[in-house]
Motif scaffolding. Structure first.
Motif: not given
Length: 209
Positions: A165-189
């Motif tokens: 559960i904790l490892n899933i939470t860690a990967y989910a948190l990283i992915s959520a940050v990356l998704c938010l970053l992509y949504y805000r910037t639309k910049d793959w770089r």
């Protein structure tokens, strides 16, 4: 949906499977050259497709320096969270496999390049641009992206339930940050640099500790 955009996103998702096939050939060791060729195809293909998609959505790329502060601060927060989680769970099976391969001299350097450079480039192409695209439904597609990202990094293991559960939470948190970053910037770089930076930090901390 524009056919060209849909086709480009499909190819970006396909590149993830090309990369995974390349990794499998590398791990077989008897077909290392084929594996390396597939890994190169996947990373070069993703870079080309990312640039093509950026032109298709006609979104102007932001000044990269605008996000440096966000990237640095977020990496620090994630590192602290990861450290806290590590005290309550065993190392994830995915990280255990990486650590094992890094100790093997025959796979050490290619795994370093794969983990720090190739994987972040391909995964951002697949899980962010490929799945989310220039979306008007960020929550739904961001959730799908995160679930698939977690699944791609979780390996069947005999870990305790709390560790899983904790490892899933860690990967989910990283992915959520990356998704938010992509949504805000639309910049793959920006996403790619963030992901590379995070993986590099993970590799360094694993080597030190």
């Amino acid at each position: 949906m524009n056919v060209k955009k849909a086709f480009c996103r499909f190819l970006l998702i396909l590149m993830f499977f090309v990369e995974q096939l390349g990794l499998a050939f590398v791990l077989i060791k008897t077909k290392t050259l084929i594996g390396i060729a597939l890994l190169l195809v996947s990373v070069i293909g993703v870079i080309f497709l990312q640039m093509w998609y950026q032109r298709l959505i006609n979104v102007k790329l932001s000044r990269f320096s605008k996000y440096i502060k966000f990237i640095v601060l977020t990496l620090i927060v994630l590192l602290i969270v990861e450290e806290v989680i590590s005290h309550f769970s065993s190392t994830s099976a995915n990280q255990q496999l990486i650590n094992h391969l890094l100790k093997d001299q025959s796979t050490k350097w290619i795994m370093t390049v794969l983990g720090v450079i190739i994987a972040p480039i391909v995964e951002e192409g697949t899980f962010r641009t490929g799945i989310m695209g220039n979306t008007k439904h960020p929550v739904i597609l961001g959730t799908i992206s995160t679930v698939l990202f977690v699944c791609a990094h979780m390996i069947s293991t005999n870990q305790s339930l709390i560790s899983i559960i904790l490892n899933i939470t860690a990967y989910a948190l990283i992915s959520a940050v990356l998704c938010l970053l992509y949504y805000r910037t639309k910049d793959w770089r920006v996403n790619t640099v963030f992901h590379i930076s995070w993986n590099l930090l993970s590799f360094v901390t694993s080597a030190i500790f």
